[in-house]
Design a protein around this motif. Structure first.
Motif, mmCIF file in Angstrom:
data_model
loop_
_atom_site.group_PDB
_atom_site.id
_atom_site.type_symbol
_atom_site.label_atom_id
_atom_site.label_comp_id
_atom_site.label_asym_id
_atom_site.label_seq_id
_atom_site.Cartn_x
_atom_site.Cartn_y
_atom_site.Cartn_z
ATOM 1 N N LYS A 1 10.770 28.069 38.741
ATOM 2 C CA LYS A 1 11.005 26.642 38.568
ATOM 3 C C LYS A 1 11.079 25.955 39.936
ATOM 4 O O LYS A 1 11.152 26.613 40.970
ATOM 5 C CB LYS A 1 12.272 26.428 37.739
ATOM 6 N N THR B 1 21.005 27.909 33.793
ATOM 7 C CA THR B 1 20.778 29.274 33.300
ATOM 8 C C THR B 1 19.305 29.697 33.389
ATOM 9 O O THR B 1 19.004 30.873 33.463
ATOM 10 C CB THR B 1 21.227 29.425 31.828
ATOM 11 N N GLN B 2 18.371 28.737 33.375
ATOM 12 C CA GLN B 2 16.951 29.077 33.457
ATOM 13 C C GLN B 2 16.452 29.207 34.897
ATOM 14 O O GLN B 2 15.302 29.554 35.113
ATOM 15 C CB GLN B 2 16.110 27.990 32.764
ATOM 16 N N ASP B 3 17.311 28.889 35.853
ATOM 17 C CA ASP B 3 16.882 28.860 37.251
ATOM 18 C C ASP B 3 17.104 30.195 37.944
ATOM 19 O O ASP B 3 17.957 30.984 37.520
ATOM 20 C CB ASP B 3 17.668 27.790 38.011
ATOM 21 N N ASP C 1 7.672 37.169 36.288
ATOM 22 C CA ASP C 1 7.353 36.071 35.361
ATOM 23 C C ASP C 1 6.081 35.311 35.736
ATOM 24 O O ASP C 1 5.625 34.483 34.961
ATOM 25 C CB ASP C 1 8.506 35.048 35.335
#
Ligand code: SF4
Length: 200
Positions: A37, A112-114, A33
């Motif tokens: 984060k 969920t985005q981590d 990506d």
């Protein structure tokens, strides 16, 4: 650390051979990506410091990983400071230690985005099996060993599961762990021991 320095250039090779699942996951996500984060950057960044990546090499490493997704200007203004900070070169100049398994398992639960956290604790069983079999070719999807690992996970013995992965991927007998039966309690210990075994 174990005294032998790591350069930005070497990280990819060290990751493939010597990273525990949590760091392997963060590194693969970063590679894919060109982004992580905050807590992911922190978890991986402090770990890399712990394996012997010096500050100047850390700056080279992160700049390269972000690639063209980020301008030099943005990198210099927003990211470089944080890297220097985690090496104790900014702010109150604290020497932040790499996080232990206990901290990774219990602090800052990932959303969920981590991608930070511990795969044994924070992945669904299906995702964990896929991730482990993709990352460590010695671990086959439907092998008795995988079942054993998943049984430990089910009973929330995450360190036991991780220690078993270490043994199976290093040709170490069951119960020997990182040596003298020691189980994985710190991601940096996994890597230090793994690099030691390679040198032996
Ligand atoms: Fe990383 Fe520790 Fe989890 Fe193993 S048990 S994956 S070293 S946090």
């Amino acid at each position: 650390g174990n005294g032998s320095a790591v350069t930005a250039e070497m990280v990819d090779d060290v990751a493939r051979k010597h990273f525990p699942p949590c760091m392997r996951n963060l590194y693969e996500r970063l590679k894919r990506d060109h982004h992580l984060k905050h807590f992911g950057r922190l978890q991986l960044g402090l770990f890399l410091k712990g394996i012997g990546l010096p500050l100047d090499e850390a700056i080279v490493f992160w700049r390269r990983m972000y690639g063209s997704t980020m301008s030099d200007d943005k990198f210099n203004k927003e990211y470089k400071y944080n890297i220097r900070h985690s090496y104790g070169q900014e702010g109150k100049r604290a020497n932040y230690p790499p996080k232990s398994c206990q901290q990774i398992l219990t602090q800052n639960q990932p959303g969920t985005q981590d991608s930070h956290g511990c795969p044994f604790r924070h992945f669904s069983p299906d995702n964990l099996i896929t991730f482990l079999s993709n990352s460590y070719p010695q671990l086959e999807r439907s092998s008795p060993e995988m079942k054993e690992i998943m049984d430990s996970v089910k009973s929330t013995h995450y360190h036991v599961a991780c220690t078993r992965v270490f043994e199976l991927t290093h040709g170490v007998k069951k119960g020997e762990g990182l040596g003298e039966g020691e189980s994985v309690g710190h991601p940096n210990k996994w890597t230090d021991r793994s690099r030691e075994l390679e040198r032996d």
